[in-house]
Motif scaffolding. Structure first.
Motif, PDB file in Angstrom:
ATOM      1  N   ALA A  70       0.831  -1.206   0.000  1.00  0.00           N
ATOM      2  CA  ALA A  70       0.000   0.000   0.000  1.00  0.00           C
ATOM      3  C   ALA A  70       0.866   1.257   0.000  1.00  0.00           C
ATOM      4  CB  ALA A  70      -0.925  -0.003   1.215  1.00  0.00           C
ATOM      5  N   THR A  71       1.938   1.231   0.777  1.00  0.00           N
ATOM      6  CA  THR A  71       2.843   2.379   0.841  1.00  0.00           C
ATOM      7  C   THR A  71       3.490   2.641  -0.516  1.00  0.00           C
ATOM      8  OG1 THR A  71       3.323   1.950   3.176  1.00  0.00           O
ATOM      9  CG2 THR A  71       4.894   3.318   1.969  1.00  0.00           C
ATOM     10  N   THR A  72       3.942   1.579  -1.165  1.00  0.00           N
ATOM     11  CA  THR A  72       4.556   1.715  -2.489  1.00  0.00           C
ATOM     12  C   THR A  72       3.560   2.258  -3.499  1.00  0.00           C
ATOM     13  OG1 THR A  72       6.054  -0.134  -2.037  1.00  0.00           O
ATOM     14  CG2 THR A  72       5.723   0.469  -4.345  1.00  0.00           C
ATOM     15  N   ASP A  73       2.331   1.776  -3.435  1.00  0.00           N
ATOM     16  CA  ASP A  73       1.287   2.212  -4.365  1.00  0.00           C
ATOM     17  C   ASP A  73       0.994   3.700  -4.195  1.00  0.00           C
ATOM     18  OD1 ASP A  73      -0.658   1.900  -6.345  1.00  0.00           O
ATOM     19  OD2 ASP A  73      -2.234   1.520  -4.873  1.00  0.00           O
ATOM     20  N   ILE A  74       0.897   4.147  -2.962  1.00  0.00           N
ATOM     21  CA  ILE A  74       0.606   5.558  -2.689  1.00  0.00           C
ATOM     22  C   ILE A  74       1.754   6.447  -3.170  1.00  0.00           C
ATOM     23  CG2 ILE A  74       0.320   7.254  -0.827  1.00  0.00           C
ATOM     24  CD1 ILE A  74      -1.185   5.019   0.718  1.00  0.00           C
ATOM     25  N   THR A  75       2.976   6.018  -2.906  1.00  0.00           N
ATOM     26  CA  THR A  75       4.135   6.799  -3.341  1.00  0.00           C
ATOM     27  C   THR A  75       4.174   6.905  -4.861  1.00  0.00           C
ATOM     28  OG1 THR A  75       5.359   6.032  -1.396  1.00  0.00           O
ATOM     29  CG2 THR A  75       6.636   7.023  -3.169  1.00  0.00           C
ATOM     30  N   THR A 128       1.604  15.381   4.304  1.00  0.00           N
ATOM     31  CA  THR A 128       0.791  14.759   5.355  1.00  0.00           C
ATOM     32  C   THR A 128       1.075  13.264   5.438  1.00  0.00           C
ATOM     33  OG1 THR A 128      -0.973  16.396   5.048  1.00  0.00           O
ATOM     34  CG2 THR A 128      -1.563  14.345   6.163  1.00  0.00           C
ATOM     35  N   PHE A 129       1.152  12.621   4.271  1.00  0.00           N
ATOM     36  CA  PHE A 129       1.431  11.185   4.251  1.00  0.00           C
ATOM     37  C   PHE A 129       2.834  10.889   4.774  1.00  0.00           C
ATOM     38  CE2 PHE A 129       2.860   7.378   1.746  1.00  0.00           C
ATOM     39  CZ  PHE A 129       2.133   6.454   2.479  1.00  0.00           C
ATOM     40  N   ARG A 130       3.792  11.724   4.386  1.00  0.00           N
ATOM     41  CA  ARG A 130       5.163  11.526   4.881  1.00  0.00           C
ATOM     42  C   ARG A 130       5.209  11.616   6.402  1.00  0.00           C
ATOM     43  NH1 ARG A 130       7.471  16.057   3.383  1.00  0.00           N
ATOM     44  NH2 ARG A 130       7.791  16.836   5.501  1.00  0.00           N
ATOM     45  N   LYS A 131       4.458  12.558   6.945  1.00  0.00           N
ATOM     46  CA  LYS A 131       4.442  12.707   8.402  1.00  0.00           C
ATOM     47  C   LYS A 131       3.733  11.521   9.053  1.00  0.00           C
ATOM     48  CE  LYS A 131       6.022  15.858   9.885  1.00  0.00           C
ATOM     49  NZ  LYS A 131       7.431  16.118  10.330  1.00  0.00           N
ATOM     50  N   LYS A 132       2.716  10.986   8.412  1.00  0.00           N
ATOM     51  CA  LYS A 132       2.061   9.779   8.923  1.00  0.00           C
ATOM     52  C   LYS A 132       3.068   8.625   8.990  1.00  0.00           C
ATOM     53  CE  LYS A 132      -2.666  10.682   7.229  1.00  0.00           C
ATOM     54  NZ  LYS A 132      -3.412  10.513   8.494  1.00  0.00           N
ATOM     55  N   GLN A 133       3.894   8.528   7.966  1.00  0.00           N
ATOM     56  CA  GLN A 133       4.910   7.484   7.943  1.00  0.00           C
ATOM     57  C   GLN A 133       5.891   7.652   9.106  1.00  0.00           C
ATOM     58  OE1 GLN A 133       3.504   5.201   5.988  1.00  0.00           O
ATOM     59  NE2 GLN A 133       5.407   4.795   4.894  1.00  0.00           N
ATOM     60  N   ARG A 134       6.260   8.888   9.366  1.00  0.00           N
ATOM     61  CA  ARG A 134       7.198   9.116  10.466  1.00  0.00           C
ATOM     62  C   ARG A 134       6.554   8.786  11.810  1.00  0.00           C
ATOM     63  NH1 ARG A 134      10.629  14.549  12.298  1.00  0.00           N
ATOM     64  NH2 ARG A 134      11.344  13.639  14.261  1.00  0.00           N
ATOM     65  N   ARG A 206      12.728   4.303   3.626  1.00  0.00           N
ATOM     66  CA  ARG A 206      12.834   4.527   2.185  1.00  0.00           C
ATOM     67  C   ARG A 206      11.652   5.360   1.684  1.00  0.00           C
ATOM     68  NH1 ARG A 206      13.119  -0.392   0.622  1.00  0.00           N
ATOM     69  NH2 ARG A 206      15.380  -0.498   0.417  1.00  0.00           N
ATOM     70  N   SER A 207      10.466   5.051   2.194  1.00  0.00           N
ATOM     71  CA  SER A 207       9.275   5.807   1.797  1.00  0.00           C
ATOM     72  C   SER A 207       9.407   7.275   2.184  1.00  0.00           C
ATOM     73  CB  SER A 207       8.030   5.202   2.455  1.00  0.00           C
ATOM     74  OG  SER A 207       6.903   6.034   2.274  1.00  0.00           O
ATOM     75  N   ILE A 208       9.886   7.521   3.396  1.00  0.00           N
ATOM     76  CA  ILE A 208      10.057   8.904   3.859  1.00  0.00           C
ATOM     77  C   ILE A 208      11.055   9.640   2.973  1.00  0.00           C
ATOM     78  CG2 ILE A 208      10.974  10.319   5.751  1.00  0.00           C
ATOM     79  CD1 ILE A 208       9.758   8.276   7.695  1.00  0.00           C
ATOM     80  N   ALA A 209      12.142   8.971   2.603  1.00  0.00           N
ATOM     81  CA  ALA A 209      13.155   9.596   1.750  1.00  0.00           C
ATOM     82  C   ALA A 209      12.583   9.930   0.373  1.00  0.00           C
ATOM     83  CB  ALA A 209      14.365   8.672   1.619  1.00  0.00           C
ATOM     84  N   GLN A 210      11.801   9.014  -0.202  1.00  0.00           N
ATOM     85  CA  GLN A 210      11.199   9.255  -1.515  1.00  0.00           C
ATOM     86  C   GLN A 210      10.201  10.411  -1.463  1.00  0.00           C
ATOM     87  OE1 GLN A 210       9.561   5.403  -2.414  1.00  0.00           O
ATOM     88  NE2 GLN A 210      11.471   4.629  -3.305  1.00  0.00           N
ATOM     89  N   LEU A 211       9.406  10.442  -0.406  1.00  0.00           N
ATOM     90  CA  LEU A 211       8.424  11.514  -0.264  1.00  0.00           C
ATOM     91  C   LEU A 211       9.107  12.859  -0.016  1.00  0.00           C
ATOM     92  CD1 LEU A 211       5.869   9.548   1.919  1.00  0.00           C
ATOM     93  CD2 LEU A 211       5.463  10.363  -0.410  1.00  0.00           C
ATOM     94  N   ALA A 212      10.225  12.826   0.691  1.00  0.00           N
ATOM     95  CA  ALA A 212      10.984  14.059   0.925  1.00  0.00           C
ATOM     96  C   ALA A 212      11.536  14.597  -0.390  1.00  0.00           C
ATOM     97  CB  ALA A 212      12.116  13.792   1.912  1.00  0.00           C
ATOM     98  N   GLU A 213      12.044  13.702  -1.225  1.00  0.00           N
ATOM     99  CA  GLU A 213      12.559  14.109  -2.537  1.00  0.00           C
ATOM    100  C   GLU A 213      11.438  14.705  -3.386  1.00  0.00           C
ATOM    101  OE1 GLU A 213      14.676  12.120  -6.511  1.00  0.00           O
ATOM    102  OE2 GLU A 213      14.179  10.886  -4.765  1.00  0.00           O
ATOM    103  N   LEU A 214      10.267  14.068  -3.336  1.00  0.00           N
ATOM    104  CA  LEU A 214       9.117  14.565  -4.088  1.00  0.00           C
ATOM    105  C   LEU A 214       8.724  15.960  -3.613  1.00  0.00           C
ATOM    106  CD1 LEU A 214       6.688  14.083  -6.044  1.00  0.00           C
ATOM    107  CD2 LEU A 214       5.470  13.153  -4.068  1.00  0.00           C
ATOM    108  N   PHE A 215       8.711  16.158  -2.303  1.00  0.00           N
ATOM    109  CA  PHE A 215       8.342  17.458  -1.738  1.00  0.00           C
ATOM    110  C   PHE A 215       9.259  18.553  -2.276  1.00  0.00           C
ATOM    111  CE2 PHE A 215       8.229  20.868   1.342  1.00  0.00           C
ATOM    112  CZ  PHE A 215       6.904  20.917   1.758  1.00  0.00           C
ATOM    113  N   LYS A 216      10.552  18.258  -2.322  1.00  0.00           N
ATOM    114  CA  LYS A 216      11.506  19.259  -2.812  1.00  0.00           C
ATOM    115  C   LYS A 216      11.332  19.504  -4.308  1.00  0.00           C
ATOM    116  CE  LYS A 216      14.968  18.534   0.798  1.00  0.00           C
ATOM    117  NZ  LYS A 216      16.361  18.189   1.136  1.00  0.00           N
ATOM    118  N   ASP A 217      11.042  18.446  -5.070  1.00  0.00           N
ATOM    119  CA  ASP A 217      10.794  18.621  -6.507  1.00  0.00           C
ATOM    120  C   ASP A 217       9.581  19.519  -6.741  1.00  0.00           C
ATOM    121  OD1 ASP A 217      12.928  17.006  -7.095  1.00  0.00           O
ATOM    122  OD2 ASP A 217      11.732  15.209  -7.484  1.00  0.00           O
ATOM    123  N   LEU A 218       8.538  19.291  -5.963  1.00  0.00           N
ATOM    124  CA  LEU A 218       7.327  20.102  -6.102  1.00  0.00           C
ATOM    125  C   LEU A 218       7.569  21.533  -5.633  1.00  0.00           C
ATOM    126  CD1 LEU A 218       4.727  17.476  -4.857  1.00  0.00           C
ATOM    127  CD2 LEU A 218       4.871  18.392  -7.172  1.00  0.00           C
TER     128      LEU A 218
END
Length: 267
Positions: A70-75, A128-134, A206-218
């Motif tokens: 589910a985490t991979t799908d959301i990311t 929000t999702f990244r923070k949920k993961q943390r 890994r999910s947090i790192a990917q979401l962090a990268e996405l946040f910076k790209d956006l």
């Protein structure tokens, strides 16, 4: 020279804009639909997290695999949104006839505004999702959770600008620390089977790192478009000031003309 037909446009009230090209509205609608589905997936994952965080002694590897999938799908959904948003601003570079340049400039400005609005939406939900993961990671490790993190994870508040980027760095540090702690426990207790727990924490990190990268790209899109909007507002202000100066000069010229006319009458 054969003129290129103008692209069709239509109103996009859900984007707060008018006269947006059809293809851009279609892409924007796709992003909105993905975000709606992603929100539902996040809600379902919240329930899985709550269930998995409860104490238990049975084999829970199936739950862990379900959470990981589910985490991979959301990311992936967030990444897909990012790719679609980038398409909105993609334009072929070629010269336009003089009568089309103003129209093209308006279309480009509309595209940038659509990009900025969608990027901000994706950024907010992904944060929000990244923070949920943390928060979930901290629960698994038995760590204390900051009130601000809980508020962000619940969607009660959101961080923007510098605060948002600082939160990204904090989450990356927490994910790295979690990974290092898991490795230290493995080395300290080689006879204890921690592979399942270590794998789960690694996937969360890994999910947090990917979401962090996405946040910076956006953030690049949001900041760039914000700069564009600032320049548009500046141009409007400059135009207003120029009009005001012109009116003042016209009034002065009128007064001078009237004064000269009176002088001529006196003569």
């Amino acid at each position: 020279m054969v003129s290129t037909p103008s692209p069709r446009t239509r109103r996009a009230p859900h984007l707060g804009l008018t006269n947006v090209r059809d293809d851009r509205v279609d892409v924007a609608d796709q992003v909105e639909e993905i975000l709606a589905r992603t929100q539902a997936k996040i809600t379902a994952l919240d329930k899985l997290h709550a269930k998995h965080a409860l104490p238990g002694f049975s084999d829970r590897s199936a739950e862990e695999r379900e959470i990981e999938a589910a985490t991979t799908d959301i990311t992936k959904d967030f990444r897909r949104c990012h790719a679609l948003i980038q398409r909105i601003g993609a334009e072929p570079q070629h010269a336009f006839p003089p009568d089309r340049r103003a129209q093209h400039a308006n279309e480009a400005r509309a595209a940038k505004n659509v990009q900025r609005g969608l990027a901000a939406k994706v950024q907010e939900l992904s944060a929000t999702f990244r923070k949920k993961q943390r928060v979930y990671m901290e629960k698994l490790q038995g760590h204390a959770i900051k009130n601000q993190d809980l508020l962000i994870a619940s969607g009660a508040i959101s961080l923007r600008g510098t605060d948002g980027l600082e939160a990204v760095d904090e989450d990356i540090e927490a994910a790295t620390a979690s990974r290092n702690q898991s490795q230290a426990m493995e080395w300290a207790s080689p006879g204890l089977d921690l592979r399942g727990r270590d794998r789960e924490l690694t996937e969360i990190a890994r999910s947090i790192a990917q979401l962090a990268e996405l946040f910076k790209d956006l953030s690049v899109l949001v900041i760039d478009q914000g700069t564009l909007l600032d320049s548009v507002e500046y141009n409007i202000e400059q135009t207003a000031a120029q009009v005001q100066d012109a009116v003042q000069e016209l009034n002065e010229a009128t007064r001078c003309a009237m004064f000269c006319a009176l002088c001529e009458d006196d003569d």
